[in-house]
Design a protein around this motif. Structure first.
Motif, short mmCIF file in Angstrom:
data_model
loop_
_atom_site.label_atom_id
_atom_site.label_comp_id
_atom_site.label_asym_id
_atom_site.label_seq_id
_atom_site.Cartn_x
_atom_site.Cartn_y
_atom_site.Cartn_z
N SER A 86 41.17 45.37 31.82
CA SER A 86 42.26 44.92 32.70
C SER A 86 41.80 43.89 33.72
CB SER A 86 42.91 46.11 33.43
OG SER A 86 43.52 46.97 32.51
N SER A 87 40.91 43.01 33.28
CA SER A 87 40.36 41.96 34.14
C SER A 87 40.58 40.63 33.45
CB SER A 87 38.86 42.21 34.35
OG SER A 87 38.30 41.23 35.18
N LEU A 88 41.38 39.77 34.08
CA LEU A 88 41.67 38.46 33.52
C LEU A 88 40.89 37.39 34.27
CD1 LEU A 88 45.55 38.62 33.00
CD2 LEU A 88 43.73 39.14 31.38
N LEU B 127 41.84 39.72 38.83
CA LEU B 127 41.90 38.33 38.41
C LEU B 127 40.71 37.64 39.06
CD1 LEU B 127 43.39 35.92 37.06
CD2 LEU B 127 44.68 35.66 39.20
N TRP B 128 39.88 37.01 38.24
CA TRP B 128 38.67 36.40 38.77
C TRP B 128 38.52 34.97 38.29
CZ3 TRP B 128 34.31 34.74 36.03
CH2 TRP B 128 34.29 35.07 34.67
N LEU B 129 37.64 34.24 38.95
CA LEU B 129 37.37 32.85 38.60
C LEU B 129 35.99 32.47 39.09
CD1 LEU B 129 37.64 31.06 41.49
CD2 LEU B 129 40.03 31.65 41.13
N SER C 290 44.33 30.57 20.75
CA SER C 290 43.70 31.86 20.96
C SER C 290 44.72 32.93 21.35
CB SER C 290 42.64 31.75 22.06
OG SER C 290 42.13 33.02 22.38
N THR C 291 44.52 34.12 20.80
CA THR C 291 45.35 35.26 21.21
C THR C 291 44.80 35.92 22.48
OG1 THR C 291 44.10 36.78 19.81
CG2 THR C 291 46.06 35.73 18.83
N ALA D 144 42.34 33.68 30.66
CA ALA D 144 41.70 34.31 29.51
C ALA D 144 41.44 35.78 29.78
CB ALA D 144 40.38 33.60 29.18
N GLY D 145 41.16 36.51 28.69
CA GLY D 145 40.87 37.93 28.80
C GLY D 145 42.06 38.80 28.48
#
Length: 168
Positions: free
Chosen positions: A78-80, A115-117, A48-49, A71-72
């Protein structure tokens, strides 16, 4: 992408790494806290890109000790998302060092804002690590995952660039 420190090397996962990745997910210490993926899903993440699937390598022994998926990358917001981090040898500081490298890349190199999880509410070891890394609980998705025993809930946690910069 390669990220390095005195302790670890984070490098792109290769198809030959997937046997290790899948066995790590099925390990009895890890499996209760994640939803294991079949090898095909990991292959898609590698190609995946929009994501980085990275091996966590102990610099001294040059052996894999875990992996992480972010991902993202193509997000306009601007949220990964930290999709997954799984470490084999717990209590050795690998998670802490991986987070140091990843947060620096996310906020300083990639200039992301967030950055979230998500994490299962019963995964206290991970929740404590995330809190020590500056993540805060934003909310709980109640009973959103069905498993063999019923339902499980997830906490959504995140860290913002401003919080990272204030605690750097």
């Amino acid at each position: 992408m390669i990220l390095e420190s005195d302790i670890l090397i984070l490098r792109e996962t290769e198809p030959t790494d997937l046997e290790f990745v899948c066995s790590l997910e099925l390990d009895e210490e890890n499996e209760p806290f994640i939803i294991p993926w079949p090898e095909e899903i990991h292959e898609k993440a590698i190609k995946s890109t929009d994501s980085f699937h990275l091996m966590i390598i102990d610099r001294k022994s040059m052996r894999p000790v875990g992996y992480i998926i972010i991902a993202g990358l193509n997000s306009a917001h601007s949220s990964l998302e930290l999709v997954r981090i799984t470490i084999n040898d717990k209590g050795m500081g690998y998670g802490k060092e991986t987070f140091r490298l990843i947060k620096n890349w996310v906020f300083m190199k990639n200039n992301s804002n967030r950055l979230w999880l998500d994490v299962k509410v019963n995964n206290e070891r991970a929740i404590n690590l995330y809190k020590k890394q500056g993540f805060v609980v934003e909310g709980t998705l109640r009973e959103c995952i069905k498993n063999y025993a019923g339902f499980e809930s997830l906490h959504i946690m995140s860290i913002l660039k401003s919080e990272y910069m204030n605690n750097k």
